[in-house]
Design a protein around this motif. Structure first.
Motif, PDB file in Angstrom:
ATOM      1  N   ARG A 160       0.814  -1.220   0.000  1.00  0.00           N
ATOM      2  CA  ARG A 160       0.000   0.000   0.000  1.00  0.00           C
ATOM      3  C   ARG A 160       0.850   1.274   0.000  1.00  0.00           C
ATOM      4  O   ARG A 160       0.377   2.326  -0.347  1.00  0.00           O
ATOM      5  N   SER A 161       2.082   1.183   0.435  1.00  0.00           N
ATOM      6  CA  SER A 161       2.945   2.361   0.401  1.00  0.00           C
ATOM      7  C   SER A 161       4.358   1.927   0.032  1.00  0.00           C
ATOM      8  O   SER A 161       4.741   0.790   0.263  1.00  0.00           O
ATOM      9  N   TRP A 162       5.084   2.845  -0.526  1.00  0.00           N
ATOM     10  CA  TRP A 162       6.434   2.564  -0.990  1.00  0.00           C
ATOM     11  C   TRP A 162       7.395   3.552  -0.342  1.00  0.00           C
ATOM     12  O   TRP A 162       7.121   4.752  -0.320  1.00  0.00           O
ATOM     13  N   SER A 163       8.510   3.055   0.136  1.00  0.00           N
ATOM     14  CA  SER A 163       9.548   3.954   0.646  1.00  0.00           C
ATOM     15  C   SER A 163      10.365   4.446  -0.550  1.00  0.00           C
ATOM     16  O   SER A 163      10.336   3.851  -1.628  1.00  0.00           O
ATOM     17  N   VAL A 164      11.076   5.517  -0.334  1.00  0.00           N
ATOM     18  CA  VAL A 164      11.931   6.058  -1.396  1.00  0.00           C
ATOM     19  C   VAL A 164      12.960   5.015  -1.828  1.00  0.00           C
ATOM     20  O   VAL A 164      13.195   4.796  -3.016  1.00  0.00           O
ATOM     21  N   SER A 165      13.570   4.334  -0.856  1.00  0.00           N
ATOM     22  CA  SER A 165      14.592   3.340  -1.214  1.00  0.00           C
ATOM     23  C   SER A 165      13.972   2.161  -1.962  1.00  0.00           C
ATOM     24  O   SER A 165      14.601   1.579  -2.833  1.00  0.00           O
ATOM     25  N   SER A 166      12.727   1.812  -1.633  1.00  0.00           N
ATOM     26  CA  SER A 166      12.067   0.724  -2.343  1.00  0.00           C
ATOM     27  C   SER A 166      11.805   1.109  -3.799  1.00  0.00           C
ATOM     28  O   SER A 166      12.017   0.319  -4.710  1.00  0.00           O
ATOM     29  N   VAL A 167      11.351   2.333  -4.013  1.00  0.00           N
ATOM     30  CA  VAL A 167      11.114   2.805  -5.382  1.00  0.00           C
ATOM     31  C   VAL A 167      12.426   2.847  -6.159  1.00  0.00           C
ATOM     32  O   VAL A 167      12.505   2.379  -7.291  1.00  0.00           O
ATOM     33  N   ARG A 168      13.480   3.369  -5.520  1.00  0.00           N
ATOM     34  CA  ARG A 168      14.796   3.409  -6.188  1.00  0.00           C
ATOM     35  C   ARG A 168      15.257   2.003  -6.548  1.00  0.00           C
ATOM     36  O   ARG A 168      15.759   1.761  -7.634  1.00  0.00           O
ATOM     37  N   GLY A 169      15.118   1.086  -5.604  1.00  0.00           N
ATOM     38  CA  GLY A 169      15.532  -0.290  -5.858  1.00  0.00           C
ATOM     39  C   GLY A 169      14.765  -0.913  -7.006  1.00  0.00           C
ATOM     40  O   GLY A 169      15.328  -1.593  -7.860  1.00  0.00           O
ATOM     41  N   PHE A 170      13.449  -0.676  -7.019  1.00  0.00           N
ATOM     42  CA  PHE A 170      12.620  -1.228  -8.095  1.00  0.00           C
ATOM     43  C   PHE A 170      13.017  -0.640  -9.443  1.00  0.00           C
ATOM     44  O   PHE A 170      13.146  -1.357 -10.431  1.00  0.00           O
ATOM     45  N   LEU A 171      13.217   0.674  -9.476  1.00  0.00           N
ATOM     46  CA  LEU A 171      13.589   1.321 -10.737  1.00  0.00           C
ATOM     47  C   LEU A 171      14.987   0.921 -11.189  1.00  0.00           C
ATOM     48  O   LEU A 171      15.263   0.858 -12.382  1.00  0.00           O
ATOM     49  N   SER A 172      15.865   0.649 -10.231  1.00  0.00           N
ATOM     50  CA  SER A 172      17.227   0.252 -10.561  1.00  0.00           C
ATOM     51  C   SER A 172      17.254  -1.134 -11.197  1.00  0.00           C
ATOM     52  O   SER A 172      17.868  -1.345 -12.234  1.00  0.00           O
ATOM     53  N   CYS A 173      16.585  -2.089 -10.558  1.00  0.00           N
ATOM     54  CA  CYS A 173      16.531  -3.461 -11.098  1.00  0.00           C
ATOM     55  C   CYS A 173      15.344  -4.169 -10.463  1.00  0.00           C
ATOM     56  O   CYS A 173      15.416  -4.595  -9.311  1.00  0.00           O
ATOM     57  N   SER A 174      14.262  -4.272 -11.206  1.00  0.00           N
ATOM     58  CA  SER A 174      13.032  -4.833 -10.645  1.00  0.00           C
ATOM     59  C   SER A 174      13.198  -6.293 -10.225  1.00  0.00           C
ATOM     60  O   SER A 174      12.589  -6.738  -9.250  1.00  0.00           O
ATOM     61  N   LEU A 175      14.037  -7.053 -10.921  1.00  0.00           N
ATOM     62  CA  LEU A 175      14.240  -8.449 -10.549  1.00  0.00           C
ATOM     63  C   LEU A 175      14.974  -8.559  -9.217  1.00  0.00           C
ATOM     64  O   LEU A 175      14.582  -9.312  -8.321  1.00  0.00           O
ATOM     65  N   ALA A 176      16.021  -7.767  -9.034  1.00  0.00           N
ATOM     66  CA  ALA A 176      16.735  -7.767  -7.755  1.00  0.00           C
ATOM     67  C   ALA A 176      15.810  -7.303  -6.637  1.00  0.00           C
ATOM     68  O   ALA A 176      15.822  -7.849  -5.535  1.00  0.00           O
ATOM     69  N   TRP A 177      14.982  -6.297  -6.905  1.00  0.00           N
ATOM     70  CA  TRP A 177      14.022  -5.789  -5.924  1.00  0.00           C
ATOM     71  C   TRP A 177      13.062  -6.910  -5.511  1.00  0.00           C
ATOM     72  O   TRP A 177      12.783  -7.101  -4.334  1.00  0.00           O
ATOM     73  N   TYR A 178      12.563  -7.651  -6.484  1.00  0.00           N
ATOM     74  CA  TYR A 178      11.629  -8.741  -6.200  1.00  0.00           C
ATOM     75  C   TYR A 178      12.269  -9.782  -5.273  1.00  0.00           C
ATOM     76  O   TYR A 178      11.681 -10.178  -4.272  1.00  0.00           O
TER      77      TYR A 178
END
Length: 136
Positions: free
Chosen positions: A6-24
């Motif tokens: 329901r909410s995203w932290s700044v670091s989570s968004v950065r991580g997802f944008l950097s590499c969605s597979l690594a974020w997952y």
């Protein structure tokens, strides 16, 4: 049914944008048995580029031969940790491709403005929390 984020932290968004597979993999806690080759290669290349930018930020030059040495050392560290598996391409082919990618980046990178910071990942363990906290 999986819970919805329901909410995203700044670091989570950065991580997802950097590499969605690594974020997952980081967020689900389900590491792949062997990370995809592109993920390992990307990590190595990102580290070498970050080091190059750290030198530029400090006003120093980063000789290309030193950068390529670092690239090989970073890749060797990934190999030693067991994170590398080879498919159609062998080690020399992969390292050669990484060397060419870095050299291409280096010859085409044009700095417009100034480098004020290079993000670095920090992991800390806190008492009573069974997950490492990730921040930038």
């Amino acid at each position: 049914r999986e819970p919805v984020m329901r909410s995203w932290s700044v670091s989570s968004v950065r991580g997802f944008l950097s590499c969605s597979l690594a974020w997952y993999f980081l967020r689900t806690g389900v590491p792949p048995e062997t990370p995809p080759a592109a993920l390992v290669e990307g990590s190595v290349l990102h580290e070498v580029i970050a080091e190059d930018l750290r030198h530029r930020k400090d006003g120093a030059s980063f000789p290309e031969d030193e950068a390529l040495e670092l690239l090989e050392a970073e890749y060797f560290a990934e190999e030693a940790s067991g994170k590398v598996s080879y498919g159609k391409l062998g080690r020399d082919d992969v390292v050669d491709r990484l060397r060419r990618l870095y050299s291409h980046w280096r010859s085409n990178f044009v700095l417009r403005g100034e480098i004020v910071a290079i993000e670095e990942e920090l992991r800390v363990e806190l008492p009573g929390i069974d997950l490492p906290l990730l921040g930038y």
